[in-house]
Design a protein around this motif. Structure first.
Motif, PDB file in Angstrom:
ATOM      1  N   PHE A 186      -5.680  -0.969  -3.541  1.00  0.00           N
ATOM      2  CA  PHE A 186      -6.468  -0.773  -2.759  1.00  0.00           C
ATOM      3  C   PHE A 186      -8.007  -1.196  -3.156  1.00  0.00           C
ATOM      4  CE2 PHE A 186      -3.340   2.689  -2.769  1.00  0.00           C
ATOM      5  CZ  PHE A 186      -2.834   2.824  -1.332  1.00  0.00           C
ATOM      6  N   LYS A 187      -8.840  -1.476  -1.985  1.00  0.00           N
ATOM      7  CA  LYS A 187      -9.967  -1.909  -2.464  1.00  0.00           C
ATOM      8  C   LYS A 187     -11.209  -0.642  -2.935  1.00  0.00           C
ATOM      9  CE  LYS A 187      -9.702  -5.958   0.580  1.00  0.00           C
ATOM     10  NZ  LYS A 187     -10.482  -6.630   1.854  1.00  0.00           N
ATOM     11  N   SER A 230       0.171   4.951   7.334  1.00  0.00           N
ATOM     12  CA  SER A 230      -1.225   4.939   7.196  1.00  0.00           C
ATOM     13  C   SER A 230      -1.851   6.201   6.981  1.00  0.00           C
ATOM     14  CB  SER A 230      -1.895   4.115   8.474  1.00  0.00           C
ATOM     15  OG  SER A 230      -1.519   2.816   8.440  1.00  0.00           O
ATOM     16  N   ARG A 236     -13.054  -1.635   4.344  1.00  0.00           N
ATOM     17  CA  ARG A 236     -11.695  -1.926   4.726  1.00  0.00           C
ATOM     18  C   ARG A 236     -10.714  -1.724   3.473  1.00  0.00           C
ATOM     19  NH1 ARG A 236     -11.595  -4.491   9.839  1.00  0.00           N
ATOM     20  NH2 ARG A 236      -9.401  -4.803   9.249  1.00  0.00           N
ATOM     21  N   GLY A 237      -9.561  -1.259   3.780  1.00  0.00           N
ATOM     22  CA  GLY A 237      -8.525  -1.190   2.694  1.00  0.00           C
ATOM     23  C   GLY A 237      -8.693  -0.214   1.902  1.00  0.00           C
ATOM     24  N   ARG A 243      -8.595  -0.609  10.485  1.00  0.00           N
ATOM     25  CA  ARG A 243      -9.364  -1.102   9.285  1.00  0.00           C
ATOM     26  C   ARG A 243      -8.603  -1.053   7.910  1.00  0.00           C
ATOM     27  NH1 ARG A 243     -14.451  -2.329  11.044  1.00  0.00           N
ATOM     28  NH2 ARG A 243     -14.992  -2.511   8.509  1.00  0.00           N
ATOM     29  N   ASP A 244      -7.416  -1.206   8.131  1.00  0.00           N
ATOM     30  CA  ASP A 244      -6.427  -0.828   6.993  1.00  0.00           C
ATOM     31  C   ASP A 244      -6.633   0.208   5.923  1.00  0.00           C
ATOM     32  OD1 ASP A 244      -5.109  -3.262   7.957  1.00  0.00           O
ATOM     33  OD2 ASP A 244      -6.710  -4.557   6.962  1.00  0.00           O
ATOM     34  N   THR A 271       1.002  -1.265  -0.078  1.00  0.00           N
ATOM     35  CA  THR A 271      -0.048  -0.162  -0.070  1.00  0.00           C
ATOM     36  C   THR A 271       0.963   1.464   0.119  1.00  0.00           C
ATOM     37  OG1 THR A 271      -0.184   0.077   2.358  1.00  0.00           O
ATOM     38  CG2 THR A 271      -1.770  -1.018   1.161  1.00  0.00           C
ATOM     39  N   LYS A 328      -5.904   4.089   4.329  1.00  0.00           N
ATOM     40  CA  LYS A 328      -4.478   4.814   4.107  1.00  0.00           C
ATOM     41  C   LYS A 328      -5.393   6.254   3.710  1.00  0.00           C
ATOM     42  CE  LYS A 328      -0.071   4.652   1.874  1.00  0.00           C
ATOM     43  NZ  LYS A 328       0.722   4.216   2.835  1.00  0.00           N
TER      44      LYS A 328
END
Length: 745
Positions: A350-351, A306, A384-385, A416-417, A281, A419
């Motif tokens: 990233f999601k 993050s 998340r992400g 929750r991951d 990430t 950024k």
């Protein structure tokens, strides 16, 4: 492109014009997303970028045609021709001279004979070719002849003497799809015709009766052609209906290629580079320029943690930095080329990507600014992400309360991951988050001398807002600024000055580091150049030896041949040739010795010499190698060919400390153990210590050199155990440094 989130985010990031320009390179509109492994797509794009190819023609979307054929419908001639254009382009790709994955891909596409037969029936303009349908050809010939007769009839009327007084001009006018003449009133005395329109000046557009009969025949022929083409298209549609799996497959393959070629053509046209999302990430941007800016200043940023919190001067580019980071991730997500230095950049995957940039306040929806922000963050707790950008995070409420609230929110989103890039003018949130190891700080910089933002950024520090300076730059009266500073307070102003001074020190440190890196790079390059020169010299020397061996062998062979001759004259002639070869070799050696003095120079111990960029003194000589001591204090074993004579006197060695003692005249105060093995050195040192004790010395000097360190270690361990040694230490630099020991007895 029917992805609403794609357009919504593109609009927020100011990428609409850039993406519209990219879409113009596509053969037909389509969503930006490509199904499958993005890294595999990148391989095909890179392969395509290495070859020259013609771009595909504009082709209409064909999904509805497939649905229509599934229901046993039929396509019109122009609709079938859209398929023909697609087939022809894919056949063109199959015939390209290419290798690798592109060849393997196109080789898998095998056209059914039925499809090739349909493609063969159309010409380049989309008409049915002549010679395939004889009846249609006959009707087309009649239509062509009728049109010619209409044209000739109109030309005859334009030359008719009785009609000339009534003609307004001698042109044929097209009115409502009909060819007509423009005449004035009274024309019926000269010609029978039907009025089909009137001009602005009140004249009449007429269709002559003789031409009207020809037009009726033309209409009948066109109807006949339409009926024939209907039957032909029905037949062709039935043939296509039997190949529906292939048509669906080929349509998807063309779309896939269209994705690739548009990206390659766009990158070539605008000098852009591709970025594929990495497995992590991290976001590292080097030389990225936001496409919406004219003459942008390239940005370089490392966003590895993050949260990236950007503070600093108003109108200093904080929001555009945020948009740039999100834009780079957005474009990489869809594998769209961008202005960036790709070799030094990295963009994570990233999601999802989200931007909280504008003021959500709306009277219509009865929502406040802060409430709108809370709704945005509430949605994030369901994901998340994500990569998220938030501009002016405390917007709409008390900054102190917001700082406490957002601190907790951000810490939960880290879990929750997420950024997150944040811009803010308030220092409290930055101060609260600064201790978190997952938070990076960045400051927008301000030029004090020019009194304006620099649009550059410094990582690792908090920036000053420069609200007073910005207000003054935009015309607020000086007395207002002065009073505002008094209200603000001197202590807070001093804090701002400290923040700015810290940033300035960071800048200066960065400049010094860059200068040091440049100097180190220069030294590395110089060292590489010296190594290259040495290798070239060695190679030249090897070639020279080979040439000498060859020339000597030629001389020997010539002498042998001369010896074989029976006649004295032939023998003398052969020996003369051999002598000439030997003389040439000697001359070549002499010339080489002049150009390289070290080859003929006889070195001696104690002589001053140059080795590469250093100078030193010869300690000892071998057959091919020489032990030298450089002026810097290092001892090296080098080849004779690497030395150059200086023609100077030996450099005097630094004198050992003068020790006044009384004792045996044969005793010495120093001992040189260079070149000895450990056991030999210890034995010699033991004897030397005994002599020194007998002579009454209380301090002596022993040289052992640096080398591999084994000899120094053996001597040190021996001295530790000797009962008469009070202490020992490394000698001063001018007396041998780490290569010598001063021993106190």
């Amino acid at each position: 492109m029917n992805d609403p989130h794609y357009f919504e985010l593109a609009k927020k990031l100011d990428l609409e014009s850039f993406l519209e320009l990219f879409a113009s390179f596509l053969s037909r509109p389509k969503p930006p997303h490509m199904e499958g492994d993005i890294h595999r797509h990148r391989q095909f794009i890179e392969a395509l970028d290495k070859i020259q190819f013609n771009p595909p023609p504009p082709i209409a979307p064909l999904e509805r045609d497939i649905i229509h054929l599934k229901k046993f419908g039929f396509l019109r001639r122009d609709e079938i021709f859209e398929w023909v254009k697609l087939w022809r382009y894919m056949l063109y790709l199959k015939n390209l001279r290419i290798e690798g994955i592109l060849f393997d891909w196109f080789a898998q596409i095998r056209f059914p004979e039925t499809i090739l037969e349909i493609e063969h029936r159309f010409d380049k303009e989309g008409n049915l070719k002549e010679g395939i349908y004889p009846e249609l050809d006959s009707v087309n010939v009649s239509l062509k002849r009728t049109k010619q007769e209409i044209k000739e009839a109109l030309l005859r009327l334009l030359s008719n003497a009785s009609l000339l007084p009534y003609l307004i001009d001698r042109q044929i006018h097209l009115i409502n799809g009909e060819e007509s003449l423009l005449v004035r009133g009274g024309f019926n005395h000269a010609i029978k015709a039907q009025v089909i329109g009137r001009s602005a000046a009140g004249f009449f557009y007429v269709l002559p009766e003789s031409v009207s009969r020809l037009k009726e025949r033309e209409g009948a022929l066109l109807s006949q052609i339409t009926e024939m083409e209907f039957l032909i298209c029905k037949e062709l549609s039935a043939m296509m209906g039997k190949q529906l799996p292939f048509l669906g497959y080929l349509d998807k393959e063309f779309d896939r290629f269209d994705h690739y070629q548009a990206r390659v053509a766009f990158a070539r046209a605008k000098n852009l580079e591709f970025m594929t999302p990495s497995r992590d990430t991290k976001i590292i941007l080097e030389g990225f320029c936001h496409p919406a800016l004219n003459n942008p200043k390239p940005i370089s940023v490392r966003f590895e943690k993050s949260i990236l919190m950007v503070t600093g001067v108003n109108a200093g580019g904080k929001t555009m930095l945020l948009k740039s980071i999100l834009s780079s991730a957005f474009l990489a997500r869809y594998l769209i080329p961008m202005p960036i230095l790709a070799s030094k950049s990295s963009i994570g995957s990233f999601k999802g990507i989200a931007a909280v940039l504008d003021d959500p306040q709306s009277a219509k929806n009865d929502i406040s600014t802060f409430a709108g922000r809370m709704l945005s963050f509430e949605r994030f707790f369901k994901e998340r992400g994500f990569l998220v950008g938030v501009d002016e995070i405390e917007l709409g409420t008390d900054s102190d309360e917001a700082a406490s609230l957002f601190k907790v929110i951000l810490e939960q989103l880290i879990k929750r991951d997420f950024k997150i890039i944040i811009t803010t003018h308030h220092k409290r949130l930055a101060a609260l988050m600064a201790a978190n190891e997952e938070v990076e700080l960045m400051a927008a910089l301000y030029d004090e001398k020019r009194q304006m933002p620099t649009f550059s950024f410094l990582q690792g520090t908090i920036g000053k807002s420069y609200a007073f300076e910005t207000a003054e730059r935009y015309g607020i009266p000086p007395f207002v600024i002065k009073e505002a500073k008094e209200v603000y307070g001197q202590d807070k102003e001093k804090l701002g000055e400290l923040i700015e001074k810290s940033a300035q020190l960071e800048i200066e440190l960065g400049q010094k580091n860059r200068a040091l890196e440049l100097e180190l790079e220069r030294v590395r390059q110089k060292r590489e150049e010296l190594n290259d020169t040495l290798e070239k010299q060695k190679e030249a020397h090897r070639h020279h030896l080979q040439r000498l061996d060859q020339r000597y062998q030629e001389a020997i062979d010539a002498a042998k041949e001369a010896a074989k001759e029976s006649q004295a004259e032939s023998i003398h002639k052969g020996m003369n040739n051999a002598n000439k070869l030997l003389q040439a070799i000697k001359e070549e050696e002499r010339s080489r010795s002049i150009s390289n003095p070290s080859l003929k120079h006889e070195f001696k111990a104690g002589e001053r010499v140059r080795y590469r960029q250093s100078q030193g003194t010869i300690l000892s000589l071998g057959e091919r190698e020489v032990m030298i001591e450089l002026d810097e204090g290092f001892k090296l074993r080098v080849k004779k060919g690497e030395l150059r004579p200086l023609g100077q006197l030996p450099r005097p060695k630094p004198k050992a400390p003068k020790i006044s003692v009384e004792g045996a005249r044969s005793a010495q105060v120093s001992l040189d153990l260079h070149g000895l093995r450990g056991d030999e050195a210890v034995e010699k040192l033991d004897s030397f210590l005994s002599d020194a004790l007998l002579a009454g010395f209380d301090e002596i000097l022993v040289y052992h050199g640096i080398g591999t360190g084994k000899l120094a270690y053996a001597i040190k361990e021996f001295l530790k155990t000797h009962p008469k040694v009070r202490s020992f230490e490394d000698a001063p630099a001018q007396m041998g440094g780490f290569g010598a020991k001063i021993i106190k007895l």
